[in-house]
Design an enzyme around this catalytic site. Structure first.
Site, PDB file in Angstrom:
ATOM      1  N   ASP A 248       0.827  -1.209   0.000  1.00  0.00           N
ATOM      2  CA  ASP A 248       0.000   0.000   0.000  1.00  0.00           C
ATOM      3  C   ASP A 248       0.861   1.259   0.000  1.00  0.00           C
ATOM      4  O   ASP A 248       0.434   2.302  -0.479  1.00  0.00           O
ATOM      5  CB  ASP A 248      -0.928  -0.019   1.224  1.00  0.00           C
ATOM      6  CG  ASP A 248      -1.915  -1.169   1.109  1.00  0.00           C
ATOM      7  OD1 ASP A 248      -2.994  -0.959   0.555  1.00  0.00           O
ATOM      8  OD2 ASP A 248      -1.560  -2.296   1.520  1.00  0.00           O
ATOM      9  N   LYS A 259      -1.157  -5.056   4.168  1.00  0.00           N
ATOM     10  CA  LYS A 259      -2.226  -5.499   5.075  1.00  0.00           C
ATOM     11  C   LYS A 259      -1.655  -6.155   6.327  1.00  0.00           C
ATOM     12  O   LYS A 259      -0.705  -6.926   6.251  1.00  0.00           O
ATOM     13  CB  LYS A 259      -3.134  -6.465   4.312  1.00  0.00           C
ATOM     14  CG  LYS A 259      -4.343  -6.976   5.048  1.00  0.00           C
ATOM     15  CD  LYS A 259      -5.193  -5.890   5.664  1.00  0.00           C
ATOM     16  CE  LYS A 259      -5.707  -4.883   4.674  1.00  0.00           C
ATOM     17  NZ  LYS A 259      -6.282  -3.675   5.315  1.00  0.00           N
TER      18      LYS A 259
HETATM   19  O1  MRU Z   1      -7.537  -2.407   3.326  1.00  0.00           O
HETATM   20  P1  MRU Z   1      -7.439  -2.794   1.884  1.00  0.00           P
HETATM   21  O2  MRU Z   1      -8.207  -4.008   1.520  1.00  0.00           O
HETATM   22  O3  MRU Z   1      -7.677  -1.626   0.961  1.00  0.00           O
HETATM   23  O4  MRU Z   1      -5.924  -3.159   1.801  1.00  0.00           O
HETATM   24  C1  MRU Z   1      -5.229  -3.173   0.651  1.00  0.00           C
HETATM   25  C2  MRU Z   1      -4.754  -4.538   0.359  1.00  0.00           C
HETATM   26  O5  MRU Z   1      -5.519  -5.340  -0.097  1.00  0.00           O
HETATM   27  C3  MRU Z   1      -3.419  -4.917   0.564  1.00  0.00           C
HETATM   28  O6  MRU Z   1      -2.726  -4.516   1.619  1.00  0.00           O
HETATM   29  C4  MRU Z   1      -2.729  -5.182  -0.740  1.00  0.00           C
HETATM   30  O7  MRU Z   1      -1.801  -6.147  -0.557  1.00  0.00           O
HETATM   31  C5  MRU Z   1      -2.152  -3.980  -1.382  1.00  0.00           C
HETATM   32  S1  MRU Z   1      -3.217  -3.291  -2.548  1.00  0.00           S
HETATM   33  C6  MRU Z   1      -2.697  -3.979  -4.050  1.00  0.00           C
END
Ligand code: MRU
Length: 368
Positions: A248, A259
């Site tokens: 992210d 995550k």
């Molecule tokens: O909280 P979210 O579902 O928006 O989190 C993002 C994610 O799914 C991840 O952390 C992901 O690995 C990165 S987004 C490609």
């Protein structure tokens, strides 16, 4: 990506109804496939906040379309510059961790800077679509580069299935198309390389169980759902060949925010000498920061996501409490995996080590 026989992106604007931004409602998957219309800045804010749309590249694209919708809200009495910068600030404030949101909103705002009022809407829409195309191409390239890693393992295993572990959903739903962590998997699967994916359920919101499992299933990729806590055991038993996760926000030194739970997977992979990669477009790199632990804001979400589990029963989506009433819970959405635990970053430009030197070599134009 295809759902049934139909191609979808996770966000788009339909020529037949250009006043609405269409999204796949990720709150409803995998139980219902529903398309939702976003018609105002408030609609976009709410969709990002309640995770109708989620995933770093997708919330960036949604924010960009939010600025397009802001231009449609302009009337003859509007102070245009104030209205647009308020909308930008508001959208960016929605979720703090993924850098794509501010990057994409600022990208569109920059494009609007010199424009006359009459061309704002067209420019904003064009810029939002450009971001979608850029992210799709980024993912396509990540797929091609990441494929080489899977090919090499497959060769070493003499064609026995390559076991890949992934966390959360860094798939096409999160990224407009293809995905980041999933792009190499889709590429390899299409090439006929035998593989199998361990899908972390990804508590508390279960994006792995609900979304990654759905995506992989729709695209014919063999997978097994596992509780988040099983990864270490599988690694000790040599049942994981490679870990690929998304990101992210990544610092210019290679620390990866992803995550919550990603860090524990990286520790287990490190202890078991299993390659651990983060797949990310450069739009997820924050070139202004060096220390992930000190400088990345970790989103805190509603504790109810921890105290309750949402699933499907009796024909509807329902939430049930899983702990004593009045339990105090805390819900950090992300964690930081320090660069030293990361084997490499799979980017649209190629694979590099998670070091400032290598990131700088790959993206010299983005370093100030
Ligand atoms: O909280 P979210 O579902 O928006 O989190 C993002 C994610 O799914 C991840 O952390 C992901 O690995 C990165 S987004 C490609």
């Amino acid at each position: 990506m295809k759902i049934g026989n139909k191609y979808y992106q996770s966000i788009w604007v339909d020529e037949s109804d250009p006043l609405a931004v269409k999204v796949i409602d990720q709150q409803k998957l995998p139980f219902f496939f529903e398309i939702k219309d976003l018609r105002s800045v408030d609609d976009v804010y709410a969709a990002i906040e309640n995770m109708t749309v989620r995933g770093a590249p997708l919330i960036g694209a949604a924010g960009a379309f939010g600025i397009y919708l802001a231009t449609l809200e302009i009337t003859h009495t509007t102070n245009i510059r104030e209205h647009l910068s308020n909308a930008a600030r508001y959208l960016i404030s929605c979720r703090p961790t993924a850098v794509n949101l501010s990057w994409a909103v600022n990208f569109v705002m920059d494009r609007l800077k010199e424009k006359q009022p009459a061309s704002l809407t067209k420019t904003a829409l064009g810029s939002a679509i450009e971001i979608c195309e850029l992210e799709k191409e980024n993912c396509r390239q990540i797929g091609k580069h990441g494929l080489k890693l899977i090919e090499a393992i497959s060769k070493k295993k003499k064609g026995a299935p390559v076991n890949i572990l992934t966390h959360c959903n860094a798939g096409w739903l999160a990224c407009i198309d293809f995905g980041t962590a999933t792009a190499p998997i889709y590429e390899a699967n299409e090439k006929g390389i035998p593989l199998h994916v361990w899908v972390d359920e990804t508590r508390p919101r279960n994006q792995g169980a609900k979304l990654t499992a759905y995506e992989l299933g729709q695209n014919g990729v063999p997978y097994t759902l596992i509780p988040d806590n099983s990864g270490g055991h599988l690694m000790q038993q040599k049942l994981v060949d490679i870990v690929i996760v998304g990101s992210d926000r990544t610092t210019k030194t290679g620390d990866v925010a992803n995550k919550t739970g990603t860090y524990l997977k990286a520790l287990a992979a490190f202890d078991n000498k299993i390659p651990f990669y983060s797949a990310l477009p450069s739009t997820s790199i924050d070139f202004s920061i060096s220390d992930g632990l000190k400088e990345i804001v970790i989103e805190e979400r509603d504790p109810e996501e921890v105290t309750n589990v949402t699933g499907f029963a009796e024909g509807k989506i329902q939430s049930v409490r899983i702990c004593p009433e009045d339990t105090v819970a805390v819900n950090y959405g992300f964690d930081i995996t320090p660069a030293r635990l990361i084997t490499g970053l799979i980017t649209e430009k190629g694979i590099c080590r998670a070091t400032e030197k290598d990131i700088k070599e790959m993206f010299s134009n983005k370093f100030s």
